[in-house]
Motif scaffolding. Structure first.
Motif, PDB file in Angstrom:
ATOM      1  N   GLU A 118       4.780  -5.766   4.469  1.00 37.66           N
ATOM      2  CA  GLU A 118       4.506  -4.899   5.618  1.00 37.66           C
ATOM      3  C   GLU A 118       5.699  -4.967   6.592  1.00 37.66           C
ATOM      4  OE1 GLU A 118       2.139  -2.803   6.340  1.00 37.66           O
ATOM      5  OE2 GLU A 118       0.260  -3.398   5.355  1.00 37.66           O
ATOM      6  N   GLU A 174      -5.294   1.286   2.054  1.00 35.83           N
ATOM      7  CA  GLU A 174      -5.145   0.123   2.947  1.00 35.83           C
ATOM      8  C   GLU A 174      -5.423   0.532   4.386  1.00 35.83           C
ATOM      9  OE1 GLU A 174      -3.043  -2.574   5.776  1.00 35.83           O
ATOM     10  OE2 GLU A 174      -2.767  -0.444   5.478  1.00 35.83           O
ATOM     11  N   GLU A 175      -5.055   1.758   4.728  1.00 34.93           N
ATOM     12  CA  GLU A 175      -5.114   2.167   6.139  1.00 34.93           C
ATOM     13  C   GLU A 175      -6.536   2.432   6.623  1.00 34.93           C
ATOM     14  OE1 GLU A 175      -2.739   1.963   8.150  1.00 34.93           O
ATOM     15  OE2 GLU A 175      -0.837   2.252   7.135  1.00 34.93           O
ATOM     16  N   ASP A 216       5.953   2.042   7.047  1.00 39.17           N
ATOM     17  CA  ASP A 216       4.589   1.532   6.764  1.00 39.17           C
ATOM     18  C   ASP A 216       4.026   2.241   5.543  1.00 39.17           C
ATOM     19  OD1 ASP A 216       2.171   0.314   6.950  1.00 39.17           O
ATOM     20  OD2 ASP A 216       1.539   1.300   8.782  1.00 39.17           O
ATOM     21  N   MET A 217       4.235   1.667   4.353  1.00 37.85           N
ATOM     22  CA  MET A 217       5.096   0.548   4.064  1.00 37.85           C
ATOM     23  C   MET A 217       5.840   0.766   2.753  1.00 37.85           C
ATOM     24  SD  MET A 217       2.566  -2.479   2.682  1.00 37.85           S
ATOM     25  CE  MET A 217       3.916  -3.231   1.763  1.00 37.85           C
ATOM     26  N   HIS A 254       0.833  -1.212   0.000  1.00 35.54           N
ATOM     27  CA  HIS A 254       0.000   0.000   0.000  1.00 35.54           C
ATOM     28  C   HIS A 254       0.863   1.256   0.000  1.00 35.54           C
ATOM     29  CE1 HIS A 254       0.358   1.108   4.355  1.00 35.54           C
ATOM     30  NE2 HIS A 254       0.373  -0.189   4.593  1.00 35.54           N
TER      31      HIS A 254
HETATM   32 ZN   LIG Z   1       0.889  -0.953   6.520  1.00 37.07          ZN
END
Ligand SMILES: [Zn+2]
Length: 439
Positions: free
Chosen positions: A208, A175-176, A141-142, A108
């Motif tokens: 990740e 993604e978050e 991240d990431m 991501h």
């Molecule tokens: Zn992540």
């Protein structure tokens, strides 16, 4: 060397090729971090990675985020913002001749908010390397993991080799907050609206920043917004009012009791037996009130809670919603409460690390580091759930060591990035095979 037979590069040679790429990795990650990409506004990082992949000889295609097309899918979560023409990027190396096994690196590009820049030792989007750690929001991240996969591929090219199977790279949005990015790519792969197909891939690695461990389980995660309305009053007559902010504090205190119950050893899911505190209920945001001397009108809580893989998000939602409503009813009948379910709505799951591809990744890590990888049960969610629950593909997370992710002064270890990139290149050699570059 026999005619027609390729000498497989040994780990030492791969590690040397990765070592030579350290300046490339630091430069790429620095530029990638500087391309700011909070969830919902990732375009600068998307444009950056599109160009960086072209420089690797790949032809990235844009997978447009289209909320309407995702609504019917099983892992759909209600978005926190508009599509806004945003897109994932999907690229793949296609071998000259079919035959080799394949892998998809899925990462991501969105990052979480920085918090006050003044709390950082240096500005969060001005990356710097200090004592072997690269600092900046999203470094660990990431974005580092994505750069590791790129370096692994580039190292093989630099050695005059080409993977003998498909090597895919998927850079996703959101993604978050929802997982909509990976959902969009999976939808495109399985509905044949992308150039690539789901069948092109035999395994998925999500880099990740889990400290070079392989992910074996993850919790389920839901986001909930609690909108409370009270009864405003002059503070001189406070007793005639009803305070929704104080009600919100009581709601959270009650949910903390539920959190404690779910963390009790007798309630632990076996995959999380060794975790000291696997279930976390977090009050991440609170908004409300108008004036120090007024009983406030409204309060909104933004809460994230987690649950074990043996509970569905729907079941967890119903339990938590009932607790919230009961607390509010107990406090004062003049309070009203509405619950909004926007953002993460993710089941937990376990991953089969005995699948051949996962064993090959563990072996590649051991060749690169001299040690078997640790196996992690994660107390957060990752996009690995999409591949685990919507496809038959073996999947895990495996990426470098990072510090302070989602916090202040986030950073990633460059030495760890090089170990991970070496293991990834070794995995491509062992799993996909390699062939000499065409002359
Ligand atoms: Zn992540």
């Amino acid at each position: 060397m026999q005619r027609g037979k390729i000498l497989q590069p040994d780990t030492q040679r791969i590690a040397a090729a990765i070592d030579a790429l350290e300046p490339y990795m630091v430069r790429t990650l620095s530029d990638f971090v500087a391309a700011q990409s909070p969830s919902g506004a990732e375009q600068p990082a998307a444009r950056y990675i599109e160009q960086a992949w072209r420089e690797l000889g790949l032809a990235p295609e844009r997978i447009l985020l289209d909320d309407a097309a995702l609504k019917a899918l099983p892992l759909y979560a209600c978005p926190c913002g508009p599509d806004d023409g945003r897109y994932n990027l999907l690229a793949r190396h296609v071998p000259a001749a079919p035959g080799g096994r394949s892998v998809l690196f899925n990462g991501h590009i969105d990052v979480v908010p920085t918090g006050p820049a003044a709390m950082w030792s240096r500005p969060p989007y001005e990356p710097a390397v200090v004592d072997g750690w690269l600092y900046g929001r999203g470094s660990g991240d990431m974005k580092a993991g994505i750069v590791c996969a790129m370096a692994a591929y580039k190292a093989l090219l630099d050695m005059g080799l080409r993977p003998a199977g498909t090597v895919g790279f998927n850079a996703v949005l959101n993604e978050e907050d929802t997982g909509a990015g990976t959902l969009a790519t999976l939808n495109a792969l399985s509905r044949a609206t992308a150039r690539a197909r789901l069948e092109d891939f035999d395994a998925v690695i999500i880099p990740e920043p889990f400290g070079e461990a392989m992910l074996r389980a993850q919790v389920g995660v839901c986001w909930m917004f609690v909108d409370l309305t009270g009864k405003p009053a002059h503070v001189a007559y406070m007793g005639s009012g009803v305070n929704p902010i104080e009600a919100g504090i009581a709601v959270m205190a009650d949910l903390k009791e539920l959190e404690a119950q779910w963390n009790a050893p007798e309630h632990r899911h076996p995959a999380f037996a060794d975790q000291p505190h696997p279930i976390n209920f977090n009050l991440g945001r609170i908004e409300g009130g108008e004036w120090n001397s007024s009983v406030p009108c409204t309060c909104t809580l933004g809460i994230r809670f987690s649950f074990y893989p043996d509970m569905t998000p729907e079941a967890a939602r119903d339990i938590v919603a009932a607790r919230v409503r009961a607390t509010v009813a107990r406090l004062n009948p003049a309070l009203t409460v509405q619950l909004r379910w926007q953002g993460q709505f993710a089941p937990g799951c376990e991953f089969d690390l005995d699948a051949p591809a996962m064993r090959a990744l563990a072996a590649a890590h051991e060749k690169a580091t001299g040690q078997a990888p640790a196996k992690l049960a994660c107390t957060a969610t990752t996009d690995a759930r999409h591949f685990r629950l919507m496809t038959d593909l073996p999947v895990t997370c495996y990426g470098p060591e990072a510090r302070n992710i989602h916090g202040i002064d986030e950073s990633v270890s460059i030495a760890s990035m090089k170990r991970v990139a070496t293991a990834m290149a070794q995995f491509i050699v062992d799993w996909c095979g390699v062939a000499p570059a065409p002359r």
